[in-house]
Design a protein around this motif. Structure first.
Motif, mmCIF file in Angstrom:
data_model
loop_
_atom_site.group_PDB
_atom_site.id
_atom_site.type_symbol
_atom_site.label_atom_id
_atom_site.label_comp_id
_atom_site.label_asym_id
_atom_site.label_seq_id
_atom_site.Cartn_x
_atom_site.Cartn_y
_atom_site.Cartn_z
ATOM 1 N N ILE A 17 42.729 38.601 27.324
ATOM 2 C CA ILE A 17 41.823 37.634 27.947
ATOM 3 C C ILE A 17 41.421 38.167 29.310
ATOM 4 N N LEU A 18 40.111 38.273 29.528
ATOM 5 C CA LEU A 18 39.590 38.722 30.817
ATOM 6 C C LEU A 18 38.931 37.547 31.532
ATOM 7 N N THR A 19 39.343 37.326 32.789
ATOM 8 C CA THR A 19 38.763 36.244 33.568
ATOM 9 C C THR A 19 38.114 36.794 34.834
ATOM 10 N N CYS A 20 37.151 36.029 35.342
ATOM 11 C CA CYS A 20 36.478 36.397 36.590
ATOM 12 C C CYS A 20 35.920 35.128 37.225
ATOM 13 N N ASN A 21 36.183 34.964 38.523
ATOM 14 C CA ASN A 21 35.631 33.815 39.258
ATOM 15 C C ASN A 21 35.905 32.476 38.558
ATOM 16 N N GLU A 22 37.178 32.281 38.193
ATOM 17 C CA GLU A 22 37.679 31.019 37.650
ATOM 18 C C GLU A 22 37.294 30.767 36.194
ATOM 19 N N LYS A 23 36.592 31.727 35.552
ATOM 20 C CA LYS A 23 36.145 31.522 34.181
ATOM 21 C C LYS A 23 36.677 32.609 33.250
ATOM 22 N N ILE A 24 36.830 32.253 31.970
ATOM 23 C CA ILE A 24 37.141 33.234 30.934
ATOM 24 C C ILE A 24 35.835 33.919 30.547
ATOM 25 N N ILE A 25 35.791 35.240 30.662
ATOM 26 C CA ILE A 25 34.539 35.932 30.334
ATOM 27 C C ILE A 25 34.615 36.721 29.033
ATOM 28 N N LYS A 26 35.858 37.007 28.560
ATOM 29 C CA LYS A 26 35.951 37.723 27.288
ATOM 30 C C LYS A 26 37.328 37.519 26.678
ATOM 31 N N ILE A 27 37.360 37.342 25.349
ATOM 32 C CA ILE A 27 38.605 37.291 24.570
ATOM 33 C C ILE A 27 38.435 38.256 23.399
ATOM 34 N N ALA A 28 39.349 39.206 23.277
ATOM 35 C CA ALA A 28 39.251 40.204 22.202
ATOM 36 C C ALA A 28 40.630 40.803 21.954
ATOM 37 N N GLU A 29 40.741 41.523 20.816
ATOM 38 C CA GLU A 29 42.022 42.135 20.487
ATOM 39 C C GLU A 29 42.418 43.209 21.481
ATOM 40 N N ASN A 30 41.454 43.895 22.032
ATOM 41 C CA ASN A 30 41.752 44.916 23.040
ATOM 42 C C ASN A 30 40.604 44.997 24.043
ATOM 43 N N ILE A 31 40.935 44.783 25.296
ATOM 44 C CA ILE A 31 39.953 44.875 26.367
ATOM 45 C C ILE A 31 40.447 45.912 27.362
ATOM 46 N N ASN A 32 39.648 46.916 27.603
ATOM 47 C CA ASN A 32 39.989 47.903 28.616
ATOM 48 C C ASN A 32 39.650 47.346 29.991
ATOM 49 N N PRO A 33 40.490 47.608 30.968
ATOM 50 C CA PRO A 33 40.203 47.107 32.316
ATOM 51 C C PRO A 33 38.844 47.595 32.788
ATOM 52 N N PRO A 34 38.024 46.686 33.340
ATOM 53 C CA PRO A 34 36.711 47.128 33.837
ATOM 54 C C PRO A 34 36.863 48.112 34.988
ATOM 55 N N ASP A 35 35.949 49.063 35.061
ATOM 56 C CA ASP A 35 35.992 50.098 36.091
ATOM 57 C C ASP A 35 35.458 49.521 37.403
ATOM 58 N N LEU A 36 36.262 48.571 37.932
ATOM 59 C CA LEU A 36 35.884 47.883 39.154
ATOM 60 C C LEU A 36 37.124 47.734 40.031
ATOM 61 N N PRO A 37 36.940 47.576 41.334
ATOM 62 C CA PRO A 37 38.111 47.361 42.194
ATOM 63 C C PRO A 37 38.677 45.955 41.987
ATOM 64 N N ASP A 38 39.910 45.756 42.428
ATOM 65 C CA ASP A 38 40.547 44.436 42.417
ATOM 66 C C ASP A 38 40.681 43.834 41.022
ATOM 67 N N VAL A 39 41.060 44.649 40.057
ATOM 68 C CA VAL A 39 41.351 44.158 38.712
ATOM 69 C C VAL A 39 42.868 44.088 38.557
ATOM 70 N N GLU A 40 43.391 42.888 38.313
ATOM 71 C CA GLU A 40 44.829 42.717 38.092
ATOM 72 C C GLU A 40 45.090 42.683 36.595
ATOM 73 N N VAL A 41 45.938 43.585 36.122
ATOM 74 C CA VAL A 41 46.279 43.654 34.703
ATOM 75 C C VAL A 41 47.721 43.201 34.534
ATOM 76 N N VAL A 42 47.938 42.218 33.649
ATOM 77 C CA VAL A 42 49.275 41.655 33.445
ATOM 78 C C VAL A 42 49.623 41.744 31.967
ATOM 79 N N ASP A 43 50.733 42.386 31.653
ATOM 80 C CA ASP A 43 51.197 42.531 30.272
ATOM 81 C C ASP A 43 51.939 41.258 29.864
ATOM 82 N N LEU A 44 51.416 40.576 28.851
ATOM 83 C CA LEU A 44 52.043 39.346 28.361
ATOM 84 C C LEU A 44 52.556 39.514 26.928
#
Length: 390
Positions: free
Chosen positions: A21-48
């Motif tokens: 699940i990828l979120t941005c600015n308080e919203k869910i923007i994508k749900i998928a089986e595999n999402i690669n971290p966007p090539d942007l600064p300030d991306v927090e990745v948490v293994d659940l």
């Protein structure tokens, strides 16, 4: 800005398997089986991996600005703290006044809701208190609903209780009509959230209104309906009529109410009677006083309701096999969101919904809480505290 949750078992509440699940600015923007971290600064990745992700909990009955007072000024409960809510998995809360509409005010309630919003949660209120005519912000329930963004309905209005204003059917009908029209004009649910005591009349006043007027059964949300046997029997009939009911956590039989039902037993009876669980919610009645009266209605003692009982009692329903996780969790997520017109932004996990999550471990204990895309609790560590908790 970006938060990427990897590999959790997602319940929307419907189980959809292991997802990112990828979120941005308080919203869910994508749900998928595999999402690669966007090539942007300030991306927090948490293994659940190994964890369960469910929607953030919605508690529609909390005395956020304090409650109580039935035993005098010293029994007035204080305002709630942010972590009292987040530790319970609550990401959306509805605040209300109770028996004390004199030393408590609607303006203070609204201010507390806005404070909780500033601290990271989503907060709404009901306009009113036990009494009729009830307390408002603009001298009208109707105009409160139309003008004030945070007002969703009116409550908690007391019926069938020795502390109520003993409202007549005419009083309640006029109030429900005001709330209904205010809701229509303001695009709000406009519900009448009813504190129901253990009096012999029970739900009779609102059942009579539904049968004898044009007010629909869905206009009323009676709460505390599991507090005594005869009231719960009426609640089952109310469900059959198409109504919605709100159970209260932490209710159980005791010497003063031997026929009270725990939420588990209440849900069990609803299922046994083949009644729709989607019309059932549960709230905590937390941070208000829990007065105990004897048979002569004399105050014996006063306790304070806890937010922690909400998920504790919900979890028992799951663990004891009364309902599976995906159905039980709706009682404090999706079902509430639909009643309050917050669905699907709240109470549901989907793209474009609000990024409110509760992360459960394999024992179904709350491990992490995310509200509006930010960790409130992360792997049992409190990340964000309220202004005066630090």
């Amino acid at each position: 800005m970006f938060l990427l949750l990897k590999g959790g078992e997602v319940y929307t509440p419907k189980p959809i398997g292991k997802m990112d699940i990828l979120t941005c600015n308080e919203k869910i923007i994508k749900i998928a089986e595999n999402i690669n971290p966007p090539d942007l600064p300030d991306v927090e990745v948490v293994d659940l991996s190994g964890y369960i992700i469910v929607p953030g909990f919605i508690d529609q009955h909390v005395h956020i600005a304090g409650g109580g007072g039935e035993g005098g000024p010293a029994t007035r409960t204080p305002e709630i703290n942010l972590t009292d809510l987040t530790r319970a998995g609550i990401t959306t809360v509805v605040g209300l006044l109770g028996a004390d509409g004199i030393t408590r005010s609607m303006s203070a309630l609204l201010a507390k809701a806005r404070a909780l919003e500033e601290e990271g949660l989503t907060a709404y209120i009901y306009t009113g208190a036990y009494e009729l005519p009830t307390r408002t912000l603009t001298n009208s329930v109707r105009s409160d609903l139309v003008i004030i963004d945070k007002v969703l309905g009116t409550g908690e209005i007391a019926i069938s209780d020795h502390r109520s204003a003993q409202p007549t059917m005419e009083d309640l009908t006029k109030l429900a009509a005001e709330a209904r029209v205010g809701g229509l004009l303001g695009n709000k649910p406009g519900i009448v959230h009813l504190h129901v005591g253990d009096g012999v009349r029970g739900l009779t006043p609102i059942i009579d209104i539904v049968k004898k007027t044009e007010i629909p059964v869905t206009q009323f949300i009676p709460t505390h309906v599991n507090r005594i046997g005869h009231l719960f029997s009426q609640a089952l009939e109310f469900l059959k009529m198409g109504g919605r009911i709100d159970l209260t956590s932490d209710i159980k039989p005791d010497e003063n109410s031997k026929t009270a039902l725990t939420p588990l037993n209440a849900v069990k009876k609803i299922i046994e009677n083949n009644l729709p669980i989607e019309n059932v919610t549960m709230s905590s009645d937390s941070n208000g006083s829990i007065p105990v009266f004897d048979e002569n209605k004399k105050l014996i003692k006063v306790m304070v309701g806890s937010t922690l009982t909400l998920y504790r009692d919900l979890k028992e329903i799951i663990v004891k096999g009364i309902l599976p996780l995906e159905q039980a969790i709706k009682i404090i997520t999706e079902n509430v969101a639909k009643i309050l017109f917050l669905y699907p932004n709240k109470g549901y996990i989907k793209e474009d919904s609000d990024a409110d999550f509760v992360i459960l471990d394999n024992n179904l204990n709350i491990s992490s809480v995310i509200a509006r895309g930010k960790f409130m609790i992360k792997f049992n560590e409190i990340i964000n505290k309220g202004m005066f908790e630090k």
